[in-house]
Scaffold this motif. Sequence first.
Motif, PDB file in Angstrom:
ATOM      1  N   GLN A 186      -3.742  -1.246   0.201  1.00 42.54           N
ATOM      2  CA  GLN A 186      -3.557  -2.540   0.092  1.00 42.54           C
ATOM      3  C   GLN A 186      -4.508  -3.244  -0.972  1.00 42.54           C
ATOM      4  O   GLN A 186      -3.752  -4.324  -1.508  1.00 42.54           O
ATOM      5  CB  GLN A 186      -3.756  -3.441   1.257  1.00 42.54           C
ATOM      6  CG  GLN A 186      -3.037  -4.559   1.276  1.00 42.54           C
ATOM      7  CD  GLN A 186      -1.800  -4.728   1.171  1.00 42.54           C
ATOM      8  OE1 GLN A 186      -0.837  -4.149   1.675  1.00 42.54           O
ATOM      9  NE2 GLN A 186      -1.353  -5.729   0.281  1.00 42.54           N
ATOM     10  N   TRP A 187      -5.631  -2.962  -1.029  1.00 38.51           N
ATOM     11  CA  TRP A 187      -6.634  -3.721  -2.095  1.00 38.51           C
ATOM     12  C   TRP A 187      -5.949  -3.360  -3.568  1.00 38.51           C
ATOM     13  O   TRP A 187      -6.027  -4.305  -4.458  1.00 38.51           O
ATOM     14  CB  TRP A 187      -8.069  -3.098  -1.897  1.00 38.51           C
ATOM     15  CG  TRP A 187      -8.144  -1.800  -2.153  1.00 38.51           C
ATOM     16  CD1 TRP A 187      -8.262  -0.646  -1.507  1.00 38.51           C
ATOM     17  CD2 TRP A 187      -8.378  -1.293  -3.666  1.00 38.51           C
ATOM     18  NE1 TRP A 187      -8.626   0.395  -2.277  1.00 38.51           N
ATOM     19  CE2 TRP A 187      -8.862  -0.118  -3.453  1.00 38.51           C
ATOM     20  CE3 TRP A 187      -8.840  -2.083  -4.843  1.00 38.51           C
ATOM     21  CZ2 TRP A 187      -9.144   0.792  -4.685  1.00 38.51           C
ATOM     22  CZ3 TRP A 187      -9.135  -1.204  -6.077  1.00 38.51           C
ATOM     23  CH2 TRP A 187      -9.317   0.103  -5.690  1.00 38.51           C
TER      24      TRP A 187
ATOM     25  N   ASP B 205      -2.963  -5.752  -3.854  1.00 37.99           N
ATOM     26  CA  ASP B 205      -3.539  -7.051  -4.196  1.00 37.99           C
ATOM     27  C   ASP B 205      -4.196  -7.312  -5.353  1.00 37.99           C
ATOM     28  O   ASP B 205      -3.864  -8.455  -5.882  1.00 37.99           O
ATOM     29  CB  ASP B 205      -4.731  -7.384  -2.779  1.00 37.99           C
ATOM     30  CG  ASP B 205      -4.071  -7.353  -1.477  1.00 37.99           C
ATOM     31  OD1 ASP B 205      -2.838  -7.552  -1.384  1.00 37.99           O
ATOM     32  OD2 ASP B 205      -4.715  -7.336  -0.681  1.00 37.99           O
TER      33      ASP B 205
END
Length: 53
Positions: free
Chosen positions: A7-8, A11
């Motif tokens: 997810q990072w 993002d």
Amino acid sequence: MPADQPQWILDARRAVGDRIRVRRLHQNMTQESLAHATGLDRSTVQRMEAAPK
């Protein structure tokens, strides 16, 4: 792009794309004019700005 990205990473890509779009619009540039100024293809600029949501 692999769907199993952490997810990072997604993002971070989204944040970079957003910054590119905001700056481009602030400079009253189209994706085409930004692509020409940077030596990139317009589709590359489009992909960067359209990072996965």
